[in-house]
Motif scaffolding. Structure first.
Motif, mmCIF file in Angstrom:
data_model
loop_
_atom_site.group_PDB
_atom_site.id
_atom_site.type_symbol
_atom_site.label_atom_id
_atom_site.label_comp_id
_atom_site.label_asym_id
_atom_site.label_seq_id
_atom_site.Cartn_x
_atom_site.Cartn_y
_atom_site.Cartn_z
ATOM 1 N N LEU A 280 0.816 -1.214 0.000
ATOM 2 C CA LEU A 280 0.000 0.000 0.000
ATOM 3 C C LEU A 280 0.851 1.267 0.000
ATOM 4 C CD1 LEU A 280 -2.774 -1.130 2.514
ATOM 5 C CD2 LEU A 280 -2.787 -1.266 0.009
ATOM 6 N N GLY A 281 1.966 1.219 -0.728
ATOM 7 C CA GLY A 281 2.796 2.395 -0.907
ATOM 8 C C GLY A 281 3.899 2.590 0.100
ATOM 9 N N ALA A 282 4.052 1.669 1.066
ATOM 10 C CA ALA A 282 5.066 1.820 2.111
ATOM 11 C C ALA A 282 6.014 0.628 2.124
ATOM 12 C CB ALA A 282 4.410 1.963 3.485
ATOM 13 N N LEU A 283 7.329 0.909 2.189
ATOM 14 C CA LEU A 283 8.309 -0.168 2.281
ATOM 15 C C LEU A 283 8.150 -0.934 3.581
ATOM 16 C CD1 LEU A 283 11.707 1.267 0.977
ATOM 17 C CD2 LEU A 283 10.237 -0.407 -0.138
ATOM 18 N N ARG A 284 8.232 -2.253 3.493
ATOM 19 C CA ARG A 284 8.230 -3.106 4.689
ATOM 20 C C ARG A 284 9.612 -3.689 4.941
ATOM 21 N NH1 ARG A 284 3.313 -7.307 4.036
ATOM 22 N NH2 ARG A 284 4.628 -7.895 2.251
ATOM 23 N N SER B 11 2.945 -1.278 -5.313
ATOM 24 C CA SER B 11 2.123 -1.749 -4.188
ATOM 25 C C SER B 11 0.941 -0.819 -3.948
ATOM 26 C CB SER B 11 2.981 -1.858 -2.924
ATOM 27 O OG SER B 11 3.331 -0.578 -2.429
ATOM 28 N N ASP B 12 1.101 0.465 -4.241
ATOM 29 C CA ASP B 12 0.033 1.438 -4.016
ATOM 30 C C ASP B 12 -1.129 1.234 -4.979
ATOM 31 O OD1 ASP B 12 -0.599 3.467 -2.211
ATOM 32 O OD2 ASP B 12 -0.319 5.004 -3.737
ATOM 33 N N SER C 207 1.200 -6.929 -1.897
ATOM 34 C CA SER C 207 2.576 -6.449 -1.805
ATOM 35 C C SER C 207 3.207 -6.447 -3.176
ATOM 36 C CB SER C 207 3.406 -7.311 -0.844
ATOM 37 O OG SER C 207 3.492 -8.640 -1.337
ATOM 38 N N ALA C 208 4.262 -5.665 -3.299
ATOM 39 C CA ALA C 208 5.124 -5.675 -4.478
ATOM 40 C C ALA C 208 6.557 -5.802 -3.982
ATOM 41 C CB ALA C 208 4.948 -4.403 -5.300
ATOM 42 N N VAL D 51 -8.547 5.882 -4.588
ATOM 43 C CA VAL D 51 -7.754 6.657 -5.534
ATOM 44 C C VAL D 51 -6.282 6.447 -5.203
ATOM 45 C CG1 VAL D 51 -7.231 8.943 -6.437
ATOM 46 C CG2 VAL D 51 -9.573 8.368 -5.768
ATOM 47 N N VAL D 52 -5.500 6.118 -6.192
ATOM 48 C CA VAL D 52 -4.081 5.873 -5.964
ATOM 49 C C VAL D 52 -3.416 7.165 -5.515
ATOM 50 C CG1 VAL D 52 -1.917 5.162 -7.026
ATOM 51 C CG2 VAL D 52 -4.053 4.047 -7.673
#
Length: 560
Positions: free
Chosen positions: A85-89, A201-202, A214-215, A556-557
């Protein structure tokens, strides 16, 4: 013989408390001299210097001297990152250098390569400090020599308890080879790709119903050095770039749904562009809604099934790839090799219109680089193109330097992923149909066969998941040819017997499936049509849905 076995064990116990191996002055390990050209490479310089010293002087007391030694040094750089969802894990970098030393005692016909005597692996300095590199090679050689003494004892004891029908040499004689390529380097910007992972991912915000997504990217840079006492010196490298995204969801009945899409390439220019990632991600996200609405497979089916070229590569990966490698069977086994084709030499294993070639020399196919290409294998043997199945008949096995019955030599397929023992592995396994037809003709044939059998529909497999379970499975109706997505099905008895007896046609298309694991390789296959396969309802346990909803997500992305 018993005195020798006892002496080996006693000496190995005593050696644990003593300094590393003794060096007997003025003795030669082999007639062929160790190569001397280090190509101004500090790693090769250390390897060749220590190998020459071991070749000339390695011996413990009056015990047997080695007849063969090799050093395999592997430098690996792994870069991974994943985001949701746009955040690195996760964001990690791992850099290491390893050495694997093999010492063989005895001779080519029968040696110590057994049990403990299969070599030793040690961590090497990552800096090019000449003395530090040699010191670690010395320690690793000492351990490998002691392990070889034990291995020889274990092997001789084991051979007393089994009967062998034919004598097969333990190690193949091969011509020394010199193959030096420049080391490879990472060819992408990690910061740029971290942002691409975040952006990919977003995209999954578009479906707030997804439970998880995830990406990720995984980039590997591998350089390998190999020298042996026969005179072989090789240095080669490979980069593998993997990028993927995955989503998971549950249907209203609790069935878990998972879809993924990946790209595996060997050059940075082949990595997907942002517009390609967005297109493929949107398609994957839309499939979840379709899958949730798709009816469950309730009734068993036995009849024609069409596999896309993508799905066919998965079938061949599971049922053919592990069975065409010439891995030596256990002591006492009458089979020629391990695997389901171990006793199938010169017998039919596929339809007569299918031929299978393993070709490490071909670097490109259909505009895409093949991940399994190389010039020399991990045992220092030049790569060879091998026809393993000719018009349906198993005519060859892929071989490393461990012979099997009727195959005394390597054909350049001894490979290892990192610092493990090389063994026979595929490279680029290519399936070709002599009578391939356009995909639409295969679909027509599917419907004709169903009509002749009085079936209202047949099945089309677009993609598969673990254990060949269909992920996208379609009913194709005889009446008008329309397709209906279904879920919750598994195959029964999709095995090597079905490959031999039930494939009736193949396409003239081809799909390139590049793999990064268990080691870089590729499988290329056309679409295939089975005249009879059994499809059953899955018995997989369905889990309860979450007790309360996930936090709200904007559809919305971010940034758009």
């Amino acid at each position: 013989m018993n005195r020798f076995v006892s002496l080996c064990f006693i000496c190995c116990i005593l050696l644990a408390a003593l300094s590393p191996f003794c060096l007997a002055e003025g003795q030669s390990l082999a007639k062929i001299a160790v190569a001397s050209d280090d190509h101004n490479d500090p790693v090769l310089k250390a390897m060749l210097a220590e190998l020459k010293r071991s070749q000339e002087k390695l011996q413990l007391g009056h015990l047997q001297r080695p007849y063969y030694i090799d050093y395999q040094v592997t430098e690996v750089q792994d870069y991974t990152a994943d985001a949701t969802l746009g955040a690195l894990r996760q964001d990690s970098t791992s850099i290491g250098r390893f050495v694997r030393v093999v010492v063989r005692i005895g001779d080519y016909k029968q040696d110590s390569y057994y049990g403990e005597g299969v070599g030793t692996m040690e961590v090497m300095p990552i800096e090019n400090n000449y003395m530090a590199l040699r010191h670690q090679l010395w320690l690793a050689t000492d351990k490998a020599y002691k392990a070889a003494l034990n291995g020889l004892s274990e092997k001789q004891a084991a051979l007393k308890n089994v009967e062998t029908e034919t004598e097969v040499a333990d190690f193949a004689r091969e011509t020394p080879d010199q193959s030096i390529h420049n080391p490879v380097k990472l060819g992408v910007s990690l910061d740029a790709w971290k942002q691409k992972v975040r952006a990919a991912s977003d995209l999954f915000r578009r479906d707030p119903a997804l439970e998880s997504s995830s990406a990720l990217y995984s980039f590997r840079v591998l350089n390998r050095y190999f020298v042996n006492t026969e005179g072989t010196v090789t240095r080669n490298g490979k980069t593998v770039y993997s990028f993927a995204f995955v989503g998971r969801e549950q249907a209203d009945d609790g069935m878990r749904l998972e879809r993924s899409h990946g790209y595996v390439v060997t050059t940075p220019g082949e990595l997907p562009k942002p517009e390609e990632v967005e297109r493929d991600a949107r398609k994957l996200i839309r499939s979840f809604d379709a899958l949730k609405k798709a009816p469950l497979v309730e009734d068993d089916y036995n009849g024609p099934v069409l596999f896309s070229a993508d799905a066919a590569t998965a079938v061949f990966e599971r049922l053919v790839a592990p069975n065409v490698v010439g891995v030596r069977p256990e002591l006492g086994s009458s089979a020629r090799a391990r695997g389901e084709f171990g006793s199938s030499y010169k017998n039919r294993v596929l339809p007569r219109f299918l031929t299978v070639i393993d070709d490490p020399k071909t670097k490109f196919l259909g505009g895409l680089t093949l991940a399994g290409s190389y010039d020399v294998d991990d045992e220092g043997v030049p790569a060879q193109t091998v026809t393993v199945i000719d018009k349906g008949i198993l005519t060859n096995y892929l071989m490393g330097r461990q012979p099997i019955r009727d195959f005394p030599n390597s054909n350049g397929h001894g490979r290892t992923a990192l610092a493990g023992a090389p063994r026979a592995q595929i490279s680029n396994l290519i399936f070709r149909a002599s009578n391939g037809v356009p995909f639409e003709d295969l679909k027509k044939k599917l419907l004709e066969m169903c009509k002749d059998q009085g079936k209202p529909y047949g099945y089309y497999v677009e993609t598969t998941g673990p254990r060949l379970a269909p992920r996208l499975l379609w009913r194709v109706y005889v009446k008008d040819g329309h397709m209906e997505l279904v879920r919750g099905a598994v195959f029964n008895q999709l095995d090597t017997r079905a490959l031999r007896s039930d494939i009736v046609a193949a396409g003239n298309d081809q799909y390139v499936y590049n793999r990064s694991e268990p080691l870089p390789s590729a499988i290329v296959a056309p679409s295939i049509l089975f005249d009879e396969l059994e499809i059953q309802r899955s018995t997989r346990t369905r889990e309860k849905l979450p007790q309360y909803p996930a936090p709200p997500l904007s559809t919305v992305v971010a940034g758009k």
